[in-house]
Motif scaffolding. Structure first.
Motif, PDB file in Angstrom:
ATOM      1  N   VAL A  55       3.203  52.980  14.117  1.00  0.00           N
ATOM      2  CA  VAL A  55       4.400  53.164  13.621  1.00  0.00           C
ATOM      3  C   VAL A  55       4.590  54.470  12.637  1.00  0.00           C
ATOM      4  O   VAL A  55       5.656  54.669  12.323  1.00  0.00           O
ATOM      5  N   TYR A  56       3.438  55.217  12.517  1.00  0.00           N
ATOM      6  CA  TYR A  56       3.644  56.352  11.826  1.00  0.00           C
ATOM      7  C   TYR A  56       4.883  57.062  12.166  1.00  0.00           C
ATOM      8  O   TYR A  56       5.642  57.621  11.199  1.00  0.00           O
ATOM      9  N   ASN A  57       4.613  57.588  13.432  1.00  0.00           N
ATOM     10  CA  ASN A  57       5.579  58.524  13.999  1.00  0.00           C
ATOM     11  C   ASN A  57       6.917  57.864  13.933  1.00  0.00           C
ATOM     12  O   ASN A  57       7.925  58.628  13.852  1.00  0.00           O
ATOM     13  N   HIS A  58       7.418  56.571  14.268  1.00  0.00           N
ATOM     14  CA  HIS A  58       8.501  56.033  14.259  1.00  0.00           C
ATOM     15  C   HIS A  58       9.045  56.095  12.839  1.00  0.00           C
ATOM     16  O   HIS A  58      10.138  56.441  12.426  1.00  0.00           O
ATOM     17  N   LEU A  59       8.226  56.057  11.846  1.00  0.00           N
ATOM     18  CA  LEU A  59       8.580  55.807  10.509  1.00  0.00           C
ATOM     19  C   LEU A  59       8.969  57.346   9.901  1.00  0.00           C
ATOM     20  O   LEU A  59       9.976  57.395   9.333  1.00  0.00           O
ATOM     21  N   LEU A  99      11.999  60.744  -0.347  1.00  0.00           N
ATOM     22  CA  LEU A  99      11.498  60.676   0.871  1.00  0.00           C
ATOM     23  C   LEU A  99      10.481  61.907   1.286  1.00  0.00           C
ATOM     24  O   LEU A  99       9.435  61.161   1.747  1.00  0.00           O
ATOM     25  N   VAL A 100      10.447  62.696   0.412  1.00  0.00           N
ATOM     26  CA  VAL A 100       9.482  63.786   0.519  1.00  0.00           C
ATOM     27  C   VAL A 100       8.145  63.124   0.121  1.00  0.00           C
ATOM     28  O   VAL A 100       7.097  63.321   0.739  1.00  0.00           O
ATOM     29  N   ARG A 101       8.064  62.473  -0.783  1.00  0.00           N
ATOM     30  CA  ARG A 101       6.943  61.839  -1.749  1.00  0.00           C
ATOM     31  C   ARG A 101       6.562  61.076  -0.511  1.00  0.00           C
ATOM     32  O   ARG A 101       5.202  60.630  -0.155  1.00  0.00           O
ATOM     33  N   ASP A 102       7.377  59.878  -0.104  1.00  0.00           N
ATOM     34  CA  ASP A 102       6.905  58.662   0.933  1.00  0.00           C
ATOM     35  C   ASP A 102       6.374  59.372   2.143  1.00  0.00           C
ATOM     36  O   ASP A 102       5.518  58.814   2.653  1.00  0.00           O
ATOM     37  N   MET A 103       6.978  60.436   2.683  1.00  0.00           N
ATOM     38  CA  MET A 103       6.434  61.024   4.122  1.00  0.00           C
ATOM     39  C   MET A 103       4.969  61.444   3.796  1.00  0.00           C
ATOM     40  O   MET A 103       4.223  61.376   4.536  1.00  0.00           O
ATOM     41  N   GLU A 104       4.795  62.122   2.415  1.00  0.00           N
ATOM     42  CA  GLU A 104       3.597  62.640   2.173  1.00  0.00           C
ATOM     43  C   GLU A 104       2.490  61.507   2.160  1.00  0.00           C
ATOM     44  O   GLU A 104       1.222  61.381   2.681  1.00  0.00           O
ATOM     45  N   GLU A 105       2.787  60.416   1.320  1.00  0.00           N
ATOM     46  CA  GLU A 105       2.066  59.340   1.127  1.00  0.00           C
ATOM     47  C   GLU A 105       1.794  58.473   2.578  1.00  0.00           C
ATOM     48  O   GLU A 105       0.844  57.778   2.592  1.00  0.00           O
ATOM     49  N   LEU A 106       2.645  58.629   3.439  1.00  0.00           N
ATOM     50  CA  LEU A 106       2.631  57.845   4.650  1.00  0.00           C
ATOM     51  C   LEU A 106       1.340  58.667   5.717  1.00  0.00           C
ATOM     52  O   LEU A 106       0.871  58.120   6.664  1.00  0.00           O
ATOM     53  N   GLU A 137      16.730  62.088   5.915  1.00  0.00           N
ATOM     54  CA  GLU A 137      16.762  63.341   5.309  1.00  0.00           C
ATOM     55  C   GLU A 137      17.561  64.465   5.700  1.00  0.00           C
ATOM     56  O   GLU A 137      18.516  64.992   4.928  1.00  0.00           O
ATOM     57  N   ASN A 138      17.814  64.607   6.955  1.00  0.00           N
ATOM     58  CA  ASN A 138      18.671  65.414   7.857  1.00  0.00           C
ATOM     59  C   ASN A 138      20.206  65.020   7.256  1.00  0.00           C
ATOM     60  O   ASN A 138      21.041  65.790   7.302  1.00  0.00           O
ATOM     61  N   ALA A 139      20.381  63.611   7.215  1.00  0.00           N
ATOM     62  CA  ALA A 139      21.808  63.246   6.976  1.00  0.00           C
ATOM     63  C   ALA A 139      22.076  63.538   5.578  1.00  0.00           C
ATOM     64  O   ALA A 139      23.328  63.640   5.331  1.00  0.00           O
ATOM     65  N   ILE A 140      21.202  63.650   4.811  1.00  0.00           N
ATOM     66  CA  ILE A 140      21.583  64.091   3.218  1.00  0.00           C
ATOM     67  C   ILE A 140      22.263  65.223   2.912  1.00  0.00           C
ATOM     68  O   ILE A 140      23.003  65.450   2.070  1.00  0.00           O
TER      69      ILE A 140
END
Length: 123
Positions: A44-48, A29-36, A56-59
């Motif tokens: 859609v950026y803010n929605h994603l 998730l961290v990697r993908d958020m950085e790549e986004l 992440e917060n649920a994990i």
């Protein structure tokens, strides 16, 4: 089968598997958020990003619950090794050492299932 039994149960294995996979999902998730961030000007950026942060917060509470279950069941991860083929985990259940290996394709499938289940819970 009693939890006090020295033999690991299917539930024990599932707990170990989840405790192994959730940190990997957090890293992804961290990697993908950085790549986004490349798409931060897109609508859609803010929605994603919002959705990924919710996941992440649920994990974190889930990891805490699993850790509590592991303590109650006298379970501990001894060593986790990731390689090109997958993951090797050495763990202890009520004093006995066990191992399991998950191939990379199975890790990916399990993570997708976990992610979809978490998505259902976030609705």
């Amino acid at each position: 089968m009693s939890v006090n039994s020295r033999i690991e149960t299917e539930e024990d294995i599932q707990i170990i598997k989840e405790y192994t996979l959730l940190p990997i999902l957090l890293d992804m998730l961290v990697r993908d958020m950085e790549e986004l961030k490349v798409y931060k000007d897109k609508i859609v950026y803010n929605h994603l990003l919002f959705y990924l942060r919710e996941v992440e917060n649920a994990i974190y509470p889930e990891l805490h619950n699993i850790k509590t279950q592991m303590r109650k069941r006298d379970m501990k991860i001894i060593h986790t090794e990731m390689n090109a083929l997958g993951i090797n985990v050495e763990y202890k259940v009520r004093g006995y050492i066990h191992h399991f290996t998950m191939l990379r394709s199975l890790v990916k499938a399990e993570l997708m299932t976990t992610l979809m289940n978490m998505r259902k819970g976030l609705r």
